[in-house]
Scaffold this motif. Structure first.
Motif, short mmCIF file in Angstrom:
data_model
loop_
_atom_site.label_atom_id
_atom_site.label_comp_id
_atom_site.label_asym_id
_atom_site.label_seq_id
_atom_site.Cartn_x
_atom_site.Cartn_y
_atom_site.Cartn_z
N UNK A 45 3.85 63.68 114.46
CA UNK A 45 2.49 64.19 114.33
C UNK A 45 2.47 65.27 113.25
N UNK A 46 1.57 65.09 112.28
CA UNK A 46 1.42 66.04 111.18
C UNK A 46 0.51 67.18 111.61
N UNK A 47 0.96 68.40 111.36
CA UNK A 47 0.20 69.59 111.74
C UNK A 47 -0.96 69.84 110.79
N UNK A 48 -2.06 70.30 111.35
CA UNK A 48 -3.20 70.74 110.55
C UNK A 48 -3.20 72.27 110.56
N UNK A 49 -3.90 72.86 109.62
CA UNK A 49 -3.96 74.31 109.53
C UNK A 49 -4.61 74.89 110.79
N UNK A 50 -4.04 75.96 111.29
CA UNK A 50 -4.52 76.59 112.51
C UNK A 50 -3.57 76.30 113.66
N UNK A 51 -4.03 76.55 114.86
CA UNK A 51 -3.17 76.33 116.03
C UNK A 51 -3.35 74.91 116.54
N UNK A 52 -2.23 74.22 116.70
CA UNK A 52 -2.17 72.84 117.20
C UNK A 52 -1.61 72.92 118.62
N UNK A 53 -2.31 72.31 119.57
CA UNK A 53 -1.92 72.38 120.98
C UNK A 53 -1.48 71.01 121.47
N UNK A 54 -0.31 70.96 122.12
CA UNK A 54 0.23 69.70 122.65
C UNK A 54 0.71 69.91 124.08
N UNK A 55 0.52 68.88 124.89
CA UNK A 55 1.06 68.92 126.25
C UNK A 55 1.43 67.52 126.70
N UNK A 56 2.21 67.46 127.76
CA UNK A 56 2.52 66.18 128.39
C UNK A 56 1.42 65.91 129.40
N UNK A 57 0.86 64.71 129.35
CA UNK A 57 -0.25 64.36 130.23
C UNK A 57 0.14 63.84 131.59
N UNK A 58 1.42 63.74 131.89
CA UNK A 58 1.87 63.29 133.22
C UNK A 58 1.61 64.43 134.20
N UNK A 59 0.97 64.16 135.34
CA UNK A 59 0.64 65.23 136.29
C UNK A 59 1.83 66.12 136.64
N UNK A 60 1.61 67.43 136.53
CA UNK A 60 2.62 68.44 136.87
C UNK A 60 3.53 68.83 135.72
N UNK A 61 3.61 68.02 134.67
CA UNK A 61 4.55 68.32 133.59
C UNK A 61 4.11 69.51 132.74
N UNK A 62 2.84 69.61 132.43
CA UNK A 62 2.33 70.74 131.65
C UNK A 62 2.59 72.05 132.41
N UNK A 63 2.31 72.04 133.71
CA UNK A 63 2.53 73.23 134.54
C UNK A 63 3.99 73.62 134.63
N UNK A 64 4.90 72.66 134.37
CA UNK A 64 6.33 72.94 134.38
C UNK A 64 6.83 73.34 133.00
N UNK A 65 5.89 73.61 132.09
CA UNK A 65 6.27 74.12 130.77
C UNK A 65 6.42 73.08 129.68
N UNK A 66 5.92 71.88 129.91
CA UNK A 66 6.01 70.85 128.87
C UNK A 66 4.72 70.89 128.05
N UNK A 67 4.61 71.97 127.29
CA UNK A 67 3.46 72.15 126.40
C UNK A 67 3.86 73.15 125.33
N UNK A 68 3.28 72.98 124.13
CA UNK A 68 3.55 73.91 123.05
C UNK A 68 2.27 74.17 122.26
N UNK A 69 2.18 75.39 121.74
CA UNK A 69 1.12 75.77 120.81
C UNK A 69 1.80 76.12 119.50
N UNK A 70 1.44 75.42 118.44
CA UNK A 70 2.09 75.61 117.13
C UNK A 70 1.05 76.05 116.12
N UNK A 71 1.26 77.23 115.55
CA UNK A 71 0.33 77.73 114.53
C UNK A 71 0.85 77.35 113.15
N UNK A 72 0.04 76.61 112.41
CA UNK A 72 0.40 76.20 111.05
C UNK A 72 -0.44 76.97 110.03
N UNK A 73 0.23 77.59 109.09
CA UNK A 73 -0.48 78.37 108.07
C UNK A 73 -0.82 77.51 106.86
#
Length: 129
Positions: free
Chosen positions: A101-129
């Protein structure tokens, strides 16, 4: 002995095209590829993986995971904070196990959509300048 009609000009044209590529497409030349989670891959507890890294628009994130266990969803900030796996408009749920996945300028938010996975820390916020 004279030169052919195009012998000097074709070299100049090719040189100019190459120079134009460097001038007008610097993001393509300088883009980096990052593997999310490094050796661990896209899994639980990757939430802090972006810390200390510098990302630029045009960089590529590679999400490696077992497709039977996880997926990747690019979401809004609100859905990221609430762990709601609703894809951004024009986006999709990625399920290949080796998503790029190619980043766009600004903050890009990703998570795992399987129930409970995001809450277990399977998510990231990546800021691209």
């Amino acid at each position: 002995m004279g030169e052919g009609r195009c012998s000097g000009n074709s070299t100049n044209v090719i040189t100019m095209l190459i120079l134009c590529m460097f001038v007008f497409h610097p993001k393509m030349i300088c883009a980096e590829i990052f593997t999310v989670g490094d050796g661990q891959g896209w899994s639980f507890g990757v939430e802090n993986w972006p810390a200390g890294k510098t990302f630029k628009a045009g960089d590529t994130l590679v999400f490696n995971y077992a497709p039977a266990l996880h997926n990747v969803v690019k979401v809004s900030a609100a859905d990221f904070n609430a762990c709601v796996p609703k894809p951004l408009s024009g986006s999709t749920v990625f399920t290949s196990g080796a998503d790029r996945i190619v980043l766009v300028k600004g903050t890009n938010f990703f998570l795992c959509g399987i129930p409970g996975h995001c809450g277990a820390g399977q998510k990231i916020a990546v800021n691209a300048i």
